[in-house]
Design an enzyme around this catalytic site. Structure first.
Site, short mmCIF file in Angstrom:
data_model
loop_
_atom_site.label_atom_id
_atom_site.label_comp_id
_atom_site.label_asym_id
_atom_site.label_seq_id
_atom_site.Cartn_x
_atom_site.Cartn_y
_atom_site.Cartn_z
N HIS A 30 0.76 -1.24 0.01
CA HIS A 30 0.02 0.00 -0.01
C HIS A 30 0.85 1.21 -0.11
O HIS A 30 0.40 2.43 -0.30
CB HIS A 30 -0.94 -0.15 1.05
CG HIS A 30 -1.98 -0.98 1.04
ND1 HIS A 30 -2.90 -1.16 0.17
CD2 HIS A 30 -2.13 -2.10 2.12
CE1 HIS A 30 -3.46 -2.18 0.52
NE2 HIS A 30 -3.22 -2.80 1.59
N ASP A 74 -2.37 -10.69 -2.39
CA ASP A 74 -2.89 -10.29 -1.10
C ASP A 74 -4.27 -9.96 -1.34
O ASP A 74 -4.74 -9.65 -2.33
CB ASP A 74 -2.22 -9.06 -0.61
CG ASP A 74 -2.47 -8.48 0.70
OD1 ASP A 74 -2.02 -8.60 1.71
OD2 ASP A 74 -3.75 -7.61 0.81
N HIS A 110 -5.93 -7.32 -0.79
CA HIS A 110 -6.26 -5.85 -0.65
C HIS A 110 -5.52 -5.49 -2.20
O HIS A 110 -4.48 -6.10 -2.48
CB HIS A 110 -5.79 -5.06 0.30
CG HIS A 110 -6.51 -5.28 1.75
ND1 HIS A 110 -6.04 -6.47 2.47
CD2 HIS A 110 -7.83 -5.09 2.17
CE1 HIS A 110 -6.67 -6.13 3.50
NE2 HIS A 110 -7.73 -5.60 3.37
N ASP A 128 -4.44 -13.06 3.61
CA ASP A 128 -5.76 -12.45 4.26
C ASP A 128 -6.92 -12.81 3.24
O ASP A 128 -7.95 -12.32 3.48
CB ASP A 128 -5.69 -11.08 4.50
CG ASP A 128 -4.75 -10.24 3.39
OD1 ASP A 128 -4.24 -10.83 2.37
OD2 ASP A 128 -4.57 -8.79 3.62
N1 Q9C Z 1 -12.49 -0.91 6.73
C1 Q9C Z 1 -2.56 -5.29 4.16
O1 Q9C Z 1 -2.95 -6.54 4.19
N2 Q9C Z 1 -7.83 -1.27 7.25
N3 Q9C Z 1 -2.99 -4.05 4.66
C2 Q9C Z 1 -8.86 -1.63 6.31
C3 Q9C Z 1 -11.43 -1.47 6.22
C4 Q9C Z 1 -6.38 -1.45 6.56
C5 Q9C Z 1 -4.41 -4.00 4.92
C6 Q9C Z 1 -10.19 -0.71 6.82
C7 Q9C Z 1 -6.29 -2.89 5.88
C8 Q9C Z 1 -4.67 -2.97 5.49
C9 Q9C Z 1 -0.90 -5.32 3.92
ZN ZN Z 2 -4.02 -7.14 2.48
#
Ligand code: Q9C
Ligand code: ZN
Length: 356
Positions: A169, A209, A211, A296
């Site tokens: 990210h 991942d 996301h 995840d």
């Molecule tokens: N409502 C990685 O998996 N918060 N980052 C999400 C959702 C952040 C995930 C909020 C999630 C980051 C590397």
């Molecule tokens: Zn993630």
């Protein structure tokens, strides 16, 4: 397979994050590394190796991140404590440079001068609090991915960077989603510089991942030497990126490939889309493959909403093996501590053995 580690990756330990309006325990914990390491060590399939402390991480990070962003990450916590911040606490952004109030900054390309201004400017969400130890871990995490990349360039052997904080990210000048330095981007630049053919050395980044890796996409968006392929949840975090329409810009057009998938995606549908992504990489024919490895996507992940089973990770590993490229796996997300170790191990073993 060699697995690179660095104990300093475990120092960054923010006490909480703000999620769905609630103060909750920080999901991205050092225990994630511990659980994966416990699952990998002991039977000789994986060799754990310390990252090389002599690598000049900042120099390599500068190939990806702006100098002002790096200096901010290095100095922010100390400045905050000088201003009265809690030395045991963590620095959060409170005001963001929303495009609707930043006309002056946008036209003059100015960074804000106050610390609070910078803290909003260099971060896009509430997932990246900075503690006294954060920058030490950020450097360590990149050091692990650089050490694993060096193993690839020297021996041609695939390797795993067991590191945190994660990276996909993080953009050129922005932290978010638990990420500060973009570890896969830093490794990609390193591999291009180390290889004989320099910048013409094609690299593919496969991001599995849950996301979308908005940071990796941004860094290579205009770059035709790095193909970015991402499978991720549509309509989930980070919300503003990851559509099929984002295909790259200028010379990079056609080298960015997003595969947004619906909530509830199961093993069969996931592997079907993964095969499409892998086909894109096969046609690009990179010198190296880098995998942003997040688990995840698992059915019981606390922040993901896919429905993958452990068996699927063996198949994913097997599909990636089909590319027959020197492959650098770099840890990204995965937050279910009871299964993270088994799932990472299953994927890597699928890659090593080709057995499902
Ligand atoms: N409502 C990685 O998996 N918060 N980052 C999400 C959702 C952040 C995930 C909020 C999630 C980051 C590397
Ligand atoms: Zn993630």
């Amino acid at each position: 397979m060699k697995v690179f580690v660095d104990e300093e990756c475990s120092l960054h330990r923010p006490p909480y994050e703000i999620l769905s309006g609630k103060i909750v325990a920080y999901h991205e914990t050092p225990d994630r590394l511990l659980q994966i390491r416990l699952a990998l060590e002991g039977d000789g399939v994986f060799q754990i190796e310390d990252a090389d402390r002599s690598i000049d991480v900042q120099r390599h990070a500068l190939q990806v991140h702006s100098v002002d962003y790096i200096e901010y990450l290095e100095s922010a916590f100390g400045l905050w404590v000088e201003e009265g911040g809690d030395p045991e606490g963590s620095l959060f952004p409170e005001t963001f440079p929303n495009a609707k109030i930043t006309q002056r900054f946008a036209t003059a390309n100015l960074a804000p001068r106050s610390l609070a201004g910078k803290t909003g400017y260099y971060c896009f969400d509430l997932s990246c609090p900075i503690t006294a130890d954060t920058y030490t871990s950020v450097l360590a995490s990149a050091r692990v991915s650089l050490s694993a990349a060096r193993e690839l360039s020297r021996s041609g052997e695939s390797a795993f960077a067991l590191s945190r904080p994660p990276g996909h990210h993080a953009g050129t000048s922005v932290a978010g989603g638990y990420c500060f330095f973009n570890n896969v981007a830093i490794a990609a630049k390193y591999l291009q510089q180390e290889s004989e053919c320099s910048t013409c050395c094609g690299i593919a980044i496969l991001d599995i991942d849950y996301h979308h890796g908005n940071g990796t996409q941004e860094i290579f968006y205009s770059d035709s030497s790095v193909t970015y392929v991402s499978l991720h949840a549509e309509l989930d975090y980070p919300y503003f990126t990851g559509s099929r329409e984002e295909r790259g810009d200028g010379p990079g057009e056609g080298f960015n490939h997003n595969f947004p998938l619906p909530f509830g995606t199961e093993d069969g549908a996931y592997c079907g889309e993964l095969r499409k992504g892998v086909k894109v990489i096969k046609e690009f024919d990179p010198a190296y493959l880098i995998v942003s490895l997040g688990v995840d996507t698992f059915e019981s992940d606390p922040i993901g909403a896919f429905k993958l089973t452990t068996a699927c990770y063996a198949e994913i590993g097997c599909i990636i093996r089909g590319l027959s490229k020197p492959t650098l796996f770099v840890l990204e997300g995965g937050y279910d501590l009871d299964t993270i170790g088994k799932n990472v191990r299953t994927l890597l073993e699928g890659f090593i053995t080709g057995a499902v």
